[in-house]
Design an enzyme around this catalytic site. Structure first.
Site, PDB file in Angstrom:
ATOM      1  N   THR A  44      -8.303   6.701  -2.868  1.00 30.38           N
ATOM      2  CA  THR A  44      -9.679   6.326  -3.196  1.00 30.38           C
ATOM      3  C   THR A  44     -10.600   7.533  -3.041  1.00 30.38           C
ATOM      4  OG1 THR A  44      -9.908   5.469  -0.935  1.00 30.38           O
ATOM      5  CG2 THR A  44      -9.515   3.856  -2.684  1.00 30.38           C
ATOM      6  N   LYS A 102      -8.378  14.399   3.581  1.00 29.07           N
ATOM      7  CA  LYS A 102      -7.558  13.189   3.652  1.00 29.07           C
ATOM      8  C   LYS A 102      -6.672  13.318   4.873  1.00 29.07           C
ATOM      9  CE  LYS A 102      -6.255  14.232  -0.542  1.00 29.07           C
ATOM     10  NZ  LYS A 102      -6.463  13.007  -1.280  1.00 29.07           N
ATOM     11  N   ARG A 103      -5.932  12.264   5.229  1.00 29.28           N
ATOM     12  CA  ARG A 103      -5.017  12.388   6.362  1.00 29.28           C
ATOM     13  C   ARG A 103      -4.058  13.554   6.121  1.00 29.28           C
ATOM     14  NH1 ARG A 103      -5.198   8.485  10.671  1.00 29.28           N
ATOM     15  NH2 ARG A 103      -3.434   9.643  11.472  1.00 29.28           N
ATOM     16  N   LYS A 120     -14.010   8.830  -5.193  1.00 28.18           N
ATOM     17  CA  LYS A 120     -15.302   9.212  -4.616  1.00 28.18           C
ATOM     18  C   LYS A 120     -15.742  10.577  -5.139  1.00 28.18           C
ATOM     19  CE  LYS A 120     -13.967   6.543  -0.604  1.00 28.18           C
ATOM     20  NZ  LYS A 120     -13.207   6.581   0.636  1.00 28.18           N
ATOM     21  N   HIS A 148       0.792  -1.235   0.000  1.00 27.25           N
ATOM     22  CA  HIS A 148       0.000   0.000   0.000  1.00 27.25           C
ATOM     23  C   HIS A 148       0.822   1.282   0.000  1.00 27.25           C
ATOM     24  CE1 HIS A 148      -4.231  -1.261   0.346  1.00 27.25           C
ATOM     25  NE2 HIS A 148      -3.772  -2.310   0.990  1.00 27.25           N
ATOM     26  N   LYS A 152       0.939  14.510   1.112  1.00 33.24           N
ATOM     27  CA  LYS A 152      -0.348  14.870   0.506  1.00 33.24           C
ATOM     28  C   LYS A 152      -0.403  16.371   0.191  1.00 33.24           C
ATOM     29  CE  LYS A 152      -2.807  10.946   2.550  1.00 33.24           C
ATOM     30  NZ  LYS A 152      -3.277  10.196   1.386  1.00 33.24           N
TER      31      LYS A 152
END
Length: 857
Positions: free
Chosen positions: A692, A588-589, A696, A397, A594
């Protein structure tokens, strides 16, 4: 003018009609009242809203039970191959609404309307409305009472939940195995702009969806020592912890199949430490039971970061040891046709069992299965190893080095001494093979060893997973190529046939039908309802790209969702926002890779531009950022403080007004995909395995601004790159910059707007009471930024200008939205699971329905 439909009514409209075995409204009301009376022991005079939620949950659960039992009977009779999905995280969220959608209960209730007199008028009422008569309840209110089963940190855990939904919907005999954490992912409070964590006591009121199974309790051993005897190897003098299973039903979509998620809870055995009783230590001995039960107490709140704590290793072995005992028990007690027998020949295990390791966390399944086969079942090493490799498969992952698990050998020696011996033997045989293939290449042996030498000897769990599995997959095409080309290149060179790609997906039931019923209905009106099972059918929407009525309908749904959310924000955040503004969302986290910081720099740049030219016609934006920072991750917590501090300045500047608002969404958990116009997916190319959340947002009609990273690459292929806002470095550009050396100061000195923004952060403009508050963030960005924020700043700002320009043309914007929705078919978890089944597990999905049970009328 007709009153707009509620979300509940829209979901009912898109329900597939006629599912067998569903009660009418009268029966549902009777059962609701029966549960209120007999299960909860309440009458309506004293019942609370939570009581009504539990009564409704139990009423809905009644519809699962018969199907659940029938499904397990079906598997026993047919004896199909079973897949076991092992994951330390299952982020299931709420169950009530998902169950109603998958069992078509909303639809049945809608059809069985009845008359209720109110104020002299006769009105038609659905079941869910009927429950509210005299009770002052509505369905959304009841659903909000349900506690989230937040047993995951983010993407990995939510993916596992989507996969369980798809495995049931595709008729696979599948089981999810994990830990029943007493405390899930922490609740996030924002206090004076800082994240504060609160324990998530999600079980405090009980959980109506689970069933304890004490009859299947299993012992799990720790510590002790190893004895080598003529009869074989024995692991003795161990401490025992009991694993108590709790089963949760996982319903497929309208096929009457209900699979099982089994979560283990740690219990001390009755005689735990009670030998101390003889020396007067009885009270302490009983209190010490907590030490054993701590194993399932709390979810580790780290996402993409490895922390080598003994308790975490205990959790990883606990779930694996209990699960493998369960798998072998079920394998042995099988049935073929009408002949019942005990299956003793474990050599056929890979024909009947597939074990999928969700990341390295359940990697101990490999040495544990070897221990069972060699020590307990007395098979030869060679035979056992063949069984293990053919049974196990591994999903990777992440490529971030800090996320890859490496456990100290000394910790293993103390906690799992027999497993350490087995891992050493696996490694010895593995290195023998490599030495034969590459004679004299000692550096390759060092790189490929399961044991990393150094000041502290460590076991590389990813290497163990690769060696002990027949399939290794990444979770997006670009990610799978990266692991073959770089992270695991040596292993790919030796066993290229092991490596596969399985691009992640999301379940369209939860992430469209449930969360965005308005859009689901608009789509169903054009192409029918079969797309809910076969998301590829969304391609049919391409013929409506220029259909004015469809464009209008899609835009109307989005605007209704935004209006509702604007009201919610005003209630909860006391910020009045312009519902006609662009909703620019990054949830998101919180993590450096990110790049929420890149978003921050754009906000500041936009703010400065509006201040410079207040009379210009700006595209109004509401920028929403949400996500949790791992409690020990200082930089991530500082990023949250920076976002909230920027919001304090921007939101209170009268010159800016409603043209720019910045909101940090505290304790983000509800879906925002259906409300967003723009989805921020801006990680540095080559760092996000898949994502993901990006899927969405795309499915719900948000446009993506993003780098060519993770699944963004395939999203651009499916929808057409011209229908996404792609910017910035690609993976080869990042690699080239690494070789050349990334010099953040060169960008700072060359780009005036970037320099201004950084000077404002460092100079205290956003922290007037503490000018050096953000010095650590500034220092990181200027001198040791692994994720190269400044290198993509210019391209990102220019791309955001294109976004703003297009948003001024609603018709063209909505056409692009339709292209995106039509391109979403690939990103269904049904497609992902079909590929896992055929290409890794050797199973074939079944679209057959199981007959509905007779006992639920």
């Amino acid at each position: 003018m007709s009153k707009p439909l509620t979300d509940q009514e829209k979901r009912k409209q898109i329900s597939v009609r006629g599912l067998a075995g569903v009660e009418n409204v009268s029966d549902l009301k009777t059962n609701f009242n029966r549960h209120l009376h007999f299960t909860l022991v309440k009458d309506r005079n004293v019942a609370t809203k939570r009581d009504y939620y539990f009564a409704l949950a139990n009423t809905v659960r009644d519809h699962l039970v018969g199907r659940w039992i029938r499904t397990q009977q079906h598997y026993y009779e047919k004896d199909p191959k079973r897949v076991y999905y092992l994951s330390l995280e299952f982020y299931m969220g709420r169950t009530l609404q998902n169950t109603m959608v998958n069992l078509a209960l909303e639809n049945a209730c809608d059809e069985a309307t009845y008359q209720v007199k109110q104020t002299g008028q006769v009105r038609m009422k659905t079941f869910t409305q009927c429950l509210g008569v005299g009770l002052g309840l509505d369905m959304e209110e009841l659903q909000d009472i349900e506690e989230d089963a937040g047993l995951g940190n983010g993407g990995l855990g939510r993916l596992a939940a989507c996969f369980l939904d798809s495995m049931a919907s595709l008729g696979l005999a599948a089981y999810g195995y994990g830990i029943r954490y007493e405390f899930g992912i922490f609740n996030q409070k924002i206090v004076s702009g800082w994240q504060v964590e609160e324990a998530d006591d999600w079980l405090r009121y009980g959980n109506p969806w689970e069933k304890a199974r004490p009859e299947y309790m299993r012992p799990v051993h720790f510590y002790g020592r190893v004895e080598h005897t003529p009869e074989g190897v024995k692991w003795v003098d161990t401490q025992v912890v009991l694993a108590l299973p709790y089963d949760t039903p996982v319903p497929g979509y309208r096929n009457n199949i209900v699979n099982t998620m089994r979560l283990w809870s740690a219990k001390a055995p009755c005689d735990f430490n009670l030998k101390d009783f003889n020396v007067g230590g009885y009270i302490q001995a009983v209190l010490d039971r907590n030490l054993a039960e701590n194993i399932s107490r709390v979810l580790y709140p780290n996402d993409n970061f490895f922390e080598g704590k003994e308790l975490r290793l205990k959790q990883e072995y606990f779930v694996v040891a209990a699960t493998l005992q369960d798998i072998i028990r079920r394998f042995k007690a099988s049935k073929f046709g009408s002949t019942e027998y005990v299956r003793l020949d474990l050599s056929t295990l890979p024909d009947k069992v597939a074990i999928q390791l969700n990341d390295t966390h359940p990697a101990l399944a490999i040495p544990e299965l070897m221990r069972i086969l060699v020590d307990v079942e007395k098979l030869t090493w060679e035979k056992s190893w063949d069984i293990v490799v053919r049974t196990c498969a591994y999903t990777n992952h992440t490529v971030l080095p800090e996320a890859l698990e490496r456990w100290p050998v000394d910790l293993f020696q103390n906690l799992l001494p027999r497993h350490l011996e087995i891992i050493y033997e696996i490694n010895r045989r593995h290195l023998e093979r490599i030495a034969k293939l590459y004679p004299g290449d000692h550096d390759r042996l060092r790189r490929m060893s399961l044991i990393e030498e150094g000041n502290v000897k460590k076991i590389n769990m990813a290497h163990l997973c690769i060696v002990g599995s027949h399939a290794v997959n990444g979770v997006a095409r670009i990610h799978s190529e990266i692991i073959k080309d770089t992270v695991f290149k040596d292993f790919y060179d030796v066993d290229p046939q092991k490596f596969q790609n399985k691009t992640n997906g999301i379940t369209p039931r939860r992430w469209l039908v449930m969360c965005n019923p308005g859009l689901a209905e608009v789509i169903a009106e054009r192409i029918g309802e079969d797309y809910i099972r076969d998301l590829d059918q969304l391609k049919k929407l391409l013929k409506f790209v220029n259909d004015d009525a469809f464009i209008r309908d899609v835009a109307k749904v989005k605007q209704e969702n935004k209006m509702k959310f604007a009201a919610h924000l005003e209630d909860h955040y006391k910020v009045k926002i312009n519902p006609n503004s662009m909703f620019d969302v990054q949830v998101k986290r919180i993590h450096e890779y990110k790049r929420q910081l890149l978003n921050c720099l754009h906000i500041i740049t936009l703010y400065n531009r509006i201040k410079r030219e207040p009379n210009k016609s700006w595209t109004p934006r509401t920028i929403m950022i949400g996500g949790k920072a791992a409690p020990g991750y200082h930089t991530a917590k500082m990023i949250i403080k920076l976002i909230t501090s920027i919001g304090d300045i921007v939101n209170n500047d009268p010159v800016v007004g409603d043209r720019l608002k910045v909101i940090f969404l505290e304790n983000y958990r509800v879906t925002l995909a259906e409300k967003a116009d723009l989805s921020e997916q801006i990680s540095t190319a080559g760092t996000e395995a898949s994502g993901t959340g990006n899927m969405k947002f795309m499915l719900n009609g948000a446009l993506t601004i993003g780098t060519m990273d993770g699944a963004n690459v395939e999203m651009a292929e499916e929808a057409g790159e011209e229908n996404l806002f792609i910017f910035g470095m690609r993976v080869p550009d990042v690699e080239a910059l690494d070789k050349k050396g990334y010099d953040a100061m060169s960008y700072y000195n060359r780009i005036p707007e970037l320099k201004q923004a950084m000077d404002q952060i460092s100079g205290g403009f956003f922290s007037p009471n503490q000018h050096d508050l953000f010095k650590d963030l500034v220092n990181m960005l200027m001198h040791h930024d692994r994720f190269k924020v400044f290198a993509d700043y210019e391209a990102y700002i220019k791309c955001q200008e294109k976004v703003s320009a297009l948003y001024k043309n609603p018709k063209e914007w909505t056409k692009m939205v339709i292209h995106n929705i039509a391109g979403c078919g690939k990103f269904s978890s049904d497609r992902t699971i079909t590929q896992y089944a055929r290409e890794i597990w050797g199973m074939e999905p079944s679209l057959e329905k199981i007959a509905a049970p007779d006992d639920i009328h």
